[in-house]
Enzyme design. Structure first.
Site, short mmCIF file in Angstrom:
data_model
loop_
_atom_site.label_atom_id
_atom_site.label_comp_id
_atom_site.label_asym_id
_atom_site.label_seq_id
_atom_site.Cartn_x
_atom_site.Cartn_y
_atom_site.Cartn_z
N GLN A 35 -12.32 10.40 38.04
CA GLN A 35 -13.78 10.18 37.96
C GLN A 35 -14.08 8.89 37.23
O GLN A 35 -14.98 8.13 37.59
CB GLN A 35 -14.45 11.32 37.18
CG GLN A 35 -14.46 12.66 37.85
CD GLN A 35 -15.02 13.70 36.88
OE1 GLN A 35 -16.15 13.61 36.44
NE2 GLN A 35 -14.21 14.67 36.52
N VAL A 85 -22.90 8.10 41.54
CA VAL A 85 -21.63 8.66 41.05
C VAL A 85 -21.86 9.32 39.69
O VAL A 85 -22.57 8.77 38.85
CB VAL A 85 -20.57 7.53 40.90
CG1 VAL A 85 -19.24 8.10 40.50
CG2 VAL A 85 -20.45 6.73 42.18
N ALA A 86 -21.23 10.48 39.52
CA ALA A 86 -21.35 11.17 38.22
C ALA A 86 -20.58 10.39 37.16
O ALA A 86 -19.53 9.82 37.44
CB ALA A 86 -20.80 12.58 38.34
N GLU A 89 -26.81 18.51 49.52
CA GLU A 89 -25.44 18.29 50.00
C GLU A 89 -24.96 19.54 50.73
O GLU A 89 -24.45 20.47 50.10
CB GLU A 89 -24.48 18.01 48.82
CG GLU A 89 -24.65 16.65 48.19
CD GLU A 89 -23.50 16.28 47.24
OE1 GLU A 89 -22.58 17.10 47.05
OE2 GLU A 89 -23.54 15.15 46.72
N HIS A 112 -21.10 20.65 50.01
CA HIS A 112 -20.51 20.95 48.70
C HIS A 112 -20.71 22.43 48.37
O HIS A 112 -21.82 22.86 48.08
CB HIS A 112 -21.16 20.05 47.65
CG HIS A 112 -20.67 20.27 46.24
ND1 HIS A 112 -19.98 19.31 45.53
CD2 HIS A 112 -20.78 21.33 45.41
CE1 HIS A 112 -19.70 19.78 44.32
NE2 HIS A 112 -20.17 21.00 44.22
#
Ligand SMILES: [Zn+2]
Length: 238
Positions: free
Chosen positions: A131, A151-152, A210, A213
């Site tokens: 990540q 993005v996380a 999403e 997911h």
């Protein structure tokens, strides 16, 4: 003189009282989930039995979003590659998921197949390290503002829990209205999964719709969330 002595004595007694309360609170937290608290993961009341050394069914209800992150050392228990098909090019790490979801995930995919729907794995576990790499390369190429939008931040991706996986279809076009996405939305609760980021709930989840997911929460929570059309955040607050 006597009065001053009295005042000092009262102050000492009050200070001792505070000290005792602080110690007691600390011990109480230690007894519940100190290791995770210490690592910044604030746990919901419902999740208080979850910690690194005591992985049990309650783990399925751990909350990770832009507010609640995971420690950089957090790794799910029994990371395993499920017996399902993966899209080509999916790396080794992202083929893994937490041991607790292996069986339900395989059941979901095989039941779908029996009902004429081919579901393919696209991205499961993402370590803190990967990540971090994704986030920093995004910041480099697009700047922090755009990176944050898509993005996380490291530690704040639910994929680090190993409890979720992105699903795709053979066309790699997994959107609402495709038979695969519709099947998943209607049936994943039967296996303990939810569509984690439903349509129209960005104000609660912080993430756009999403359909691909899915997140494991266990059958009971999944059915409740599906029946009531709510999010995991709302479920944990109820
Ligand atoms: Zn995802």
């Amino acid at each position: 003189m006597k009065n001053r002595f009295k005042n000092i004595l009262v102050l000492i007694i009050i200070a001792c009282g505070f000290w005792y309360i602080i110690q007691y609170e600390g011990l109480r937290l230690k007894g519940i989930d100190f290791s995770l608290k210490g690592n910044k993961l604030e746990l919901n009341q419902k999740d208080k039995l979850v910690n690194k050394n005591n992985i049990n069914a309650n783990t399925a209800l751990v909350l990770v979003n832009s507010e609640y992150g995971l420690d950089k050392n957090y790794e799910p228990k029994d990371l395993t590659i499920p017996s399902i098909s993966f899209a080509s090019g999916v790396n080794e790490e992202e083929r893994h998921v937490a041991g607790i979801i292996i069986k339900p995930l395989e059941e979901l995919v095989s039941t779908a197949k029996a009902e004429g729907i081919i579901l393919i794995g696209n991205s499961g576990y993402r370590s803190y390290k990967s990540q971090k790499n994704t986030y920093s390369s995004r910041v480099k190429s697009e700047g922090e503002k755009l990176a944050d939008a898509y993005v996380a931040k490291p530690g704040f991706s639910e994929h680090q829990t190993g409890l979720c996986i992105d699903i795709t279809n053979k066309d790699r076009y997994f959107v609402k209205g495709t038979k695969e996405a519709d099947w998943l939305a209607k049936n994943c609760y039967r296996f303990g999964f939810i569509i984690r980021y439903p349509y129209g709930k960005k104000n609660i989840t912080g993430i756009e719709y999403e359909p691909w997911h899915i997140r494991y929460v266990g059958k009971e929570a999944a059915k409740y969330i599906y029946d009531n059309k709510i999010t995991l955040e709302e479920y944990l607050e109820k």
